[in-house]
Enzyme design. Structure first.
Site, PDB file in Angstrom:
ATOM      1  CB  CYS A  65      -0.928   0.080   1.216  1.00 27.56           C
ATOM      2  SG  CYS A  65      -1.991  -1.339   1.377  1.00 27.56           S
ATOM      3  N   GLY A  76       0.276   0.226  -5.036  1.00 30.99           N
ATOM      4  CA  GLY A  76      -0.921  -0.593  -4.924  1.00 30.99           C
ATOM      5  C   GLY A  76      -1.927  -0.217  -5.989  1.00 30.99           C
ATOM      6  CG  ASN A 124       2.883   0.896   3.347  1.00 29.07           C
ATOM      7  OD1 ASN A 124       3.975   1.438   3.312  1.00 29.07           O
ATOM      8  ND2 ASN A 124       2.678  -0.294   2.822  1.00 29.07           N
ATOM      9  N   GLY A 125       1.530  -1.592   5.352  1.00 35.25           N
ATOM     10  CA  GLY A 125       2.311  -2.527   6.159  1.00 35.25           C
ATOM     11  C   GLY A 125       1.493  -3.753   6.499  1.00 35.25           C
ATOM     12  CE1 TYR A 143      10.133  -5.735  -7.601  1.00 35.23           C
ATOM     13  CE2 TYR A 143       9.484  -5.342  -5.346  1.00 35.23           C
ATOM     14  CZ  TYR A 143       9.247  -5.928  -6.565  1.00 35.23           C
ATOM     15  OH  TYR A 143       8.158  -6.701  -6.754  1.00 35.23           O
TER      16      TYR A 143
END
Ligand code: SF4
Length: 508
Positions: free
Chosen positions: A23, A50, A124-125, A267
């Site tokens: 996310c 995302g 996010n996570g 990345y």
């Protein structure tokens, strides 16, 4: 194979051969500005994090309004939607989900009603210890709409806020109970909050919108697009609160040894994102140079796998003296595909997004630089594509070490058997993908190319900064692989029952 969603078949296929972040989050406090549109643009800049769903919540001083749905940012919001979302602050979210499935209810921001106050949360996570907490909350009558860990965090904050009467106390107590990697933004009608896990695994930055407001975002590229200037990172374990009273900071939970996700630099993050004063592009370029030092090869042309393999390919070419050129052309207009998981369709999925440029590769010995090998199926197809286009040799160089261990902190590789390097040595992987040679950047080499700080590198080393409860990791490690937890005493984290947590004196 990160931010370009080249192989974005995962939603229905379940066999996508790339890592995915789970996310991106964005928040803005700017009374008098069009906060919904600012968030819309910020989410556009984070779309690489995302693509399954997108959502925006605005706080207008009286209430919180949320609009979210499945799809890309540009598909979810119409001009009329954005016009209807007026307010002084907003948060937004783009989702690539694994835990808790997909669909509308897993889309974020999640919202929760605390008496007559609505809060919205974007995350996010991944949280590793929420199943027990969820069970307790359900027993207490808290309703859930999804199976996501993010919704558990939202409801937990709501529960403690009700109990204490103070939202910051609620956030603080929730942070003391949840474990994992997280960067969260939370909105109520008159304030914006941002907070981050105590190891700082997932990124979160603060920017200033001139004198008009503040922005928080997963990456600095989202600050750039809305004209905000970078101020600083949200610190590990910190809670930032932004309201009419200005910006306030408090330590929600004691920081632990820093463990920023190194894969963000390899990345996930966009190349124009800046981390500790250095662009991700420059780090990846250096990784390519280091790779050429560590694993030189006699060849005629260096190519990168678009998009994230391009900077290290340029670096490899500059260090080796081998010319850099385009060897793979990416179709930038391929939307997510929801097709059946047959081998034929998977291969077509790759070919829809990438094609070999035979003019450049035919008759040449090619070095193909890419950022990772996950299952190996995509690398195999690209190597074959290059050989069919006439490349006489294909030497694969990867600008990070072998991904051997699963990630439990926000990336979708949480099952080790998915990872080809957990099952095969380098030579076997080379044979599988059909390359003439294969080499990975060493961990020491990688560390030389990124800023000096504490990193999580568990997917290469098995050294996990946050203990993974056995209930969460059961069946996810292959036999013979024993993860280590260098920062704890070896015991399972003990979390008191939710109902037993004592509220300390409110500080706000
Ligand atoms: S395990 Fe790997 S992908 Fe996951 S947080 Fe750590 S470095 Fe990042």
């Amino acid at each position: 194979m990160g931010y370009d969603e080249r192989f974005g078949l995962r939603a229905t296929v379940g066999e996508d051969d790339s890592l995915h972040d789970e996310c991106g989050v964005f928040g803005v406090w700017a009374p008098g500005r069009d906060v919904a549109r600012i968030t819309y643009f910020g989410l556009h800049a984070l779309q690489h994090r995302g693509q399954e769903s997108a959502g925006i919540a605005v706080g207008n001083g009286k209430s919180v309004l949320v609009r979210k749905d499945r799809g890309l940012v540009s598909q979810v919001f119409t001009d009329a939607d954005l016009s209807a979302l007026s307010g002084k602050a907003a948060i937004g979210h783009v989702r690539y989900g694994t835990a808790g499935g997909g669909g509308f209810d897993a889309a974020q921001p999640h919202f929760s009603l605390i008496d007559d106050v609505t809060i919205a949360l974007a995350h996010n996570g991944t949280l590793v210890n929420t199943s027990g907490v969820r069970r307790e909350l359900v027993q207490m009558g808290v309703p859930f709409r999804s199976e996501t860990d993010s919704e558990v965090a939202c409801e937990l904050i709501g529960y403690f806020t009700k109990k204490s009467g103070h939202l910051r106390v609620g956030i603080r107590h929730a942070m003391q109970m949840i474990e994992g990697g997280y960067a969260m933004v939370l909105l109520r009608e008159n304030a914006l909050y941002a907070f981050r896990d105590p190891n700082g695994i997932r990124p979160l930055v603060i920017g200033a919108l001139g004198t008009e407001g503040w922005v928080v975002a997963s990456e600095t590229c989202a600050l750039d697009i809305v004209g905000a200037t970078f101020v600083r990172d949200v610190r590990p374990g910190e809670i930032v609160r932004i309201s009419d009273g200005g910006i306030l900071s408090e330590q929600g939970i004691e920081p632990r040894p820093e463990a920023q996700c190194i894969f963000e630099d390899v990345y996930f993050s966009r190349p124009d994102t800046v981390v500790r004063g250095r662009s991700v592009y420059s780090m990846r370029y250096e990784m390519g140079r280091q790779l050429a030092r560590e694993a030189p090869v006699d060849a005629d042309l260096v190519i990168g796998v678009p998009d994230s393999g391009m900077p290290p390919a340029e670096g490899f070419a500059s260090q080796s003296g081998i010319p850099f050129g385009e060897g793979l052309i990416k179709n930038r207009y391929v939307a997510r595909t929801f097709i059946q998981p047959t081998q034929e369709m998977r291969e077509m999925g790759v070919r829809m997004k990438l094609n070999a440029l035979s003019d450049n590769v035919a008759g040449r010995r090619v070095v193909m630089v890419d950022d990772s090998i996950v299952r190996g199926t995509t690398s195999k197809q690209i190597v074959r594509m290059l050989k069919e286009a006439g490349a006489t040799e294909v030497h694969v160089r990867i600008n990070c070490p072998e991904v051997v261990w699963p990630c439990f902190y926000g990336i979708d590789t949480d099952v080790q058997r998915q990872l080809i390097s957990a099952n095969k040595g380098v030579d076997e992987v080379r044979d599988y993908i059909g390359a003439d040679s294969l080499a990975f950047l060493s961990l020491e080499g990688l560390r030389r190319c990124v800023p000096e700080c504490g990193y999580c590198d568990a997917c290469y080393t098995g050294r996990y900064p946050v203990r993974i409860p056995e209930a969460f990791s059961a069946g996810k490690f292959l036999d013979g692989f024993a993860p280590t937890f260098p920062y704890d005493d070896g015991g399972e984290a003990s979390v008191p029952p939710v109902a037993d947590v004592r509220m300390d004196a409110p500080r706000d």
